[in-house]
Design an enzyme around this catalytic site. Structure first.
Site, PDB file in Angstrom:
ATOM      1  CB  CYS A  95      -1.495   1.752  -2.271  1.00 11.11           C
ATOM      2  SG  CYS A  95      -0.672   3.302  -1.849  1.00 11.11           S
ATOM      3  CG  ASP A 107      -0.548  -3.662   1.177  1.00  7.87           C
ATOM      4  OD1 ASP A 107      -0.369  -2.708   0.396  1.00  7.87           O
ATOM      5  OD2 ASP A 107      -0.539  -4.852   0.819  1.00  7.87           O
ATOM      6  CG  HIS A 148      -4.488   4.942  -0.778  1.00  8.12           C
ATOM      7  ND1 HIS A 148      -3.950   3.748  -0.358  1.00  8.12           N
ATOM      8  CD2 HIS A 148      -5.588   4.618  -1.505  1.00  8.12           C
ATOM      9  CE1 HIS A 148      -4.702   2.748  -0.793  1.00  8.12           C
ATOM     10  NE2 HIS A 148      -5.694   3.256  -1.496  1.00  8.12           N
TER      11      HIS A 148
END
Length: 229
Positions: A100, A97, A206
């Protein structure tokens, strides 16, 4: 210290103006304080021992500059999975979102990704208070940069990782998905590390929290999709 005893205790404080929000956040702080009052344990190096044959790549702080396309990201993901399997490691996956990096750091420090706002606030404070350490790596107005980083959902980058290492006196280790860079090590700049935080790093965008497979916590099915999952 590492997984199974790797949740490190790193000092910080918070204050809030809204009375209703203040009650909630004070309770969060009390919970964090319980963790922080525990004595620092020695680094057990469990994950580090598994990766002892890897030479870490020196860390160069930088902001995010690109997002890989779906094809490249998928190949990177397969490479990361192979490395995790090879070294007997497992990810605790956090929501993709925009928070991370901060969620993964929170999970390593507090055994929960839900303190990501607290972690972000402390990192931004470090950026503001120690401008001279990071400004040279930021190709924009520095005030604009740290104000942007204060916003929930703004992606963390290699500059915020360095600030986290400095703020929490943490050695931050990244097992990456990159073809030529398997392992990146971020050290605090002016003091010895007193904890180790292990993250997986996928396709530049990520992060997840990393554990030995035998001691990885059981994770419920996430409510939010991870990036590109």
């Amino acid at each position: 210290m590492m997984n199974g005893g790797n949740q490190s205790q790193c000092s910080s404080s918070t204050s809030f103006s809204s009375s209703s929000q203040q009650d909630t956040d004070m309770e969060d702080d009390r919970m964090i304080a319980l963790i922080l009052t525990e004595e620092y344990a020695n680094l057990d190096g469990a994950v580090a021992r598994r990766l002892s044959d890897l030479a870490p790549v020196p860390h160069i702080p930088r902001i995010n500059s690109f997002i890989p396309n779906l094809s490249d990201a998928s190949l990177d993901h397969q490479r990361l999975i192979q490395r995790l399997n090879l070294y007997g490691l497992r990810e605790v996956k956090v929501s993709g979102d925009g928070n991370c990096q901060f969620r993964a750091l929170s999970d390593q420090m507090y055994k929960s990704p839900e303190y990501h706002k607290h972690v972000r606030k402390e990192i931004v404070k470090q950026l503001k208070d120690s401008r001279s350490l990071y400004e040279g790596y930021v190709p924009m107005k520095y005030k604009r940069y740290y104000k942007r980083m204060a916003k929930s959902g703004e992606w963390g980058d290699h500059v915020t990782l360095q600030a986290a290492a400095d703020k929490f006196a943490a050695k931050i280790c990244l097992l990456t998905s990159f073809r030529d860079t398997c392992f990146i090590e971020i050290m605090p700049q002016y003091r010895a590390p007193r904890c180790e935080l292990w993250l997986s790093f996928w396709s530049e965008v990520h992060y997840n929290s990393l554990y030995e497979i035998q001691v990885a916590p059981i994770q419920p099915k996430p409510r939010k999709k991870h990036w590109l999952f």
